[in-house]
Scaffold this motif. Sequence first.
Motif, short mmCIF file in Angstrom:
data_model
loop_
_atom_site.label_atom_id
_atom_site.label_comp_id
_atom_site.label_asym_id
_atom_site.label_seq_id
_atom_site.Cartn_x
_atom_site.Cartn_y
_atom_site.Cartn_z
N GLN B 443 5.00 1.02 6.11
CA GLN B 443 4.23 1.34 4.83
C GLN B 443 3.89 2.70 4.58
OE1 GLN B 443 0.14 0.21 4.31
NE2 GLN B 443 0.38 0.86 2.22
N GLY B 444 3.38 3.37 5.71
CA GLY B 444 3.04 4.96 5.43
C GLY B 444 4.15 5.57 4.75
N LEU B 445 5.18 5.44 5.75
CA LEU B 445 6.43 6.15 5.08
C LEU B 445 7.19 5.64 4.22
CD1 LEU B 445 7.77 6.88 8.81
CD2 LEU B 445 6.48 8.60 7.51
N ALA B 446 7.17 4.54 3.87
CA ALA B 446 7.85 3.97 2.57
C ALA B 446 6.85 4.62 1.44
CB ALA B 446 7.58 2.43 2.42
N ASP B 447 5.68 4.57 1.35
CA ASP B 447 4.80 5.23 0.35
C ASP B 447 5.12 6.58 0.17
OD1 ASP B 447 3.75 2.71 0.12
OD2 ASP B 447 1.85 3.22 0.63
N GLY B 448 5.15 7.44 1.28
CA GLY B 448 5.31 8.72 1.26
C GLY B 448 6.54 9.49 0.87
N TYR B 449 7.66 8.92 1.69
CA TYR B 449 8.81 9.37 1.44
C TYR B 449 9.71 8.79 0.18
CZ TYR B 449 9.27 11.16 6.15
OH TYR B 449 8.96 11.92 7.29
#
Lengths: 257, 637
Positions: B443-449
């Motif tokens: 989730q962190g990377l989905a949101d950020g990238y």
Amino acid sequence: MKLTLHVWRQKNAQDTGGMVRYDVPNVNEHMSFLEMLDVLNESLIEKGQDPIAFDHDCREGICGMCGMMINGKAHGGFPGTTVCQVHMRHFKDGDVIYLEPWRAKAFPVIKDLAVNRASFDRIIAAGGFISVPTGSAPDGNAIPIRKQDADLAMDAAACIGCGACVAACPNAAAALFVGAKISHLGHLPQGKVERDRRALAMVQQMNIEGFANCTNIGECEAACPKDIKLEVIARTNRDYIKAAFTERPDSTSAGAG
Amino acid sequence: MELISNAPTGPIEQSWDKHKFDLKLINPANKRKYNIIVVGSGLAGGAAAASLGELGYNVQCFCYQDSPRRAHSIAAQGGINAAKNYHNDGDSIYRLFYDTVKGGDFRSREANVYRLAQVSVNIIDQCVAQGVPFAREYGGLLDNRSFGGAQVSRTFYARGQTGQQLLLGAYQALERQIGLGAVKMHPRMDMLDLIVVDGQARGIVTRSLYDGKIEVHMADAVILATGGYANVFYLSTNAKGCNATAIWRAYKRGALFANPCFTQIHPTCIPVAGEYQSKLTLMSESLRNDGRIWVPKQPGDKRAPGSIPESERDYYLERRYPSFGNLVPRDIASRAAKAECDAGRGVGETGLGVYLDLADSIQRLGKRTIAERYGNLIEMYERITGEDPYKVPMRIYPASHYVMGGLWVDYNLMSTIPGLFVLGEANFSDHGANRLGASALMQGLADGYFIIPYAIGDYLATAKPAQVAVDAPAAKEAVANATAITKKLLNANGNRTVDSFHRELGKIVWDNCGMARNEAGLKKALAQIPALREDFWKNVRVLGANEEFNQSLERAGRVADFFELAELMCLDALDRRESCGGHFREEYQTPEGEALRDDANYSYVAAWEYQGQDRAPALTKEPLTFNYVKPSQRSYK
């Protein structure tokens, strides 16, 4: 158990600093080293004395924030262990312990045992990456990577950037830190494209930051809490020497269109 | 206030693609005219700052650590989920979506979760290209392992340091942008307030941890990616510095706080050893792949584990949940461990522990394979406890680990304050009432990238934020507010340390709003917390001055906010008269002791709005509808 601590106290970067003695009674063997310092700090605050400043965060040995010299050894000298993972069962009643910050020109002291390691970030910013903008990647399995190479890359990538290698080195060199990143990325096909530029840029930045040269003493390897091997430095040297001969300046022509 | 989720309608498989196309763009030459603030440099914040810098925005990124590489994402061990189906074992985007909605006990927004499952495959590609050294098989292809709450192997990993390697990937991308001048990094900075001008988020007030300098930073949009608030329990697996100050102060400026009572207790942590304990250490859930969990059948059995014969052991997860066995979701595994210990079958000196035993796997696969999979975890366990897991079973106990609750965001990850975006653990969006293992990194990377780069362009193109001066009245007022809080803490000059207050607060929250909750306990906590908070402001002792490196002062400000947040957590837990996921109300359980949801009355997101210091917050509900995954009693039997 009862311990005697001699701790480096320095109010700020301008202060000259000096060792101060503290007696710590009632240390429990199950405490971590930093918990022992927490208990000491709580008692100092209760007495109205300034607590000892030291950096720490995850307390699991992975964030790389903590680090100090315990009796002259980075992180205390326990194999593969950051100071936050050292437990008091390694000490005995009556022990005298000396605590000092990392000492290096490129790591100025902020206060007491906390130092500024921004120089490490600037070395990574100079070239410790693979230039791949978000969204432009091919499928993850498009390029098979030999398991051995992936494992070697992972061994080097385990570096936590704590700075123990610099603190342990008589020259305060950053060769192990730089070598870890160069080896991590250099072992992977994705990282090979920029290998030459990376070696030149990172070594150049390392010199600008005031880290001295490596003279193959090997204290860094012994002090590294993540067991990064000295061979990463050999890799830096190979990449750097090769790049120094082969790397050409960037073309200035933008091409037609 | 009405909450508009902006979730697209129509077939869920196409909704993100269609939505992306509908979002407005900003032309490359204009991007550099926009300033964006990113607070936090973990997977979500680091990935966002790097990606937005690449796109051409002027980005300023802030973190409290001495380097962006140290954000607590780094401590995630087990892995990251992605619906690649590389193993041909029946995985698909739809299955990851299904598992996540079900694992979250039907309290998340379907459209968000589907998108998360969709971009999961891009994340793996991106990370491989960045040089993340994922585990590989001898053929050179990526390896996977299985994780709790799923019956397929979809978890990618880098030994027991997956979070570290993913974070270093994002950090290196971020440093590259810093080197190129696209991102300006501000380490060792605390965000103390949000500046809202004409209803839009326009900047932040920061305090430098080096010298206490208070500064104003203005921007066209503000992104908070500051992680979760599990440290409200004092003892948690979070890093010592993890705090809720940024999201809490944004809440007090008008951002709604969603589902604060949804906290996750991780089943496999090293048990507490003593009063002085400063934090808890997680042992990756991946150990449950090869470790069998058991307790002695006889309560109070004090024999060494090796002398308890097989017939006198209760492998209670395998017994109670035969189809998922040791791989049931976290909330279920945690409650089962608590039930065993409450019944007197717990192990270790305190009786608050169960065994996680690798012996069978060592016999089956050999010590070498086990060492390859979990070597660093096993070493860490040995360093902390002095016991060797290759010889004696590990002792584990649940601990506070993650929070599903956070600031409310719409489908574009924007909070109720226009221009304030919230990413990663700091928002509430994707995990419902329980997060599955290896989904936080995703989730962190989905949101950020992959989400914020689209969402922010649309906001800027639509809202067209006007110029605001750094000395705008709202900025001055925020500075005065931040300065006043700091002064008040320094002037209290009482007789108790910050940590002693925090420890006491944590115990109240853990006892009454931890693994199990009930009305009487929550009411008790709601009486105790304000009383303790009052005592805190009168009797806390913070030495030194603002204008110096002052770690006690940093902590004091964070604990002050935890006091207020703890109260909201308990209020939300009291208000939600059902059990779901990590929120277990003892009054609402099935005869077998499983969580009993009340979909008729509680199928909503509870979003709380700040009403002022001495007034109760107002509740707004975002109803949840399920068109694809039909809510059912979760069964892992």
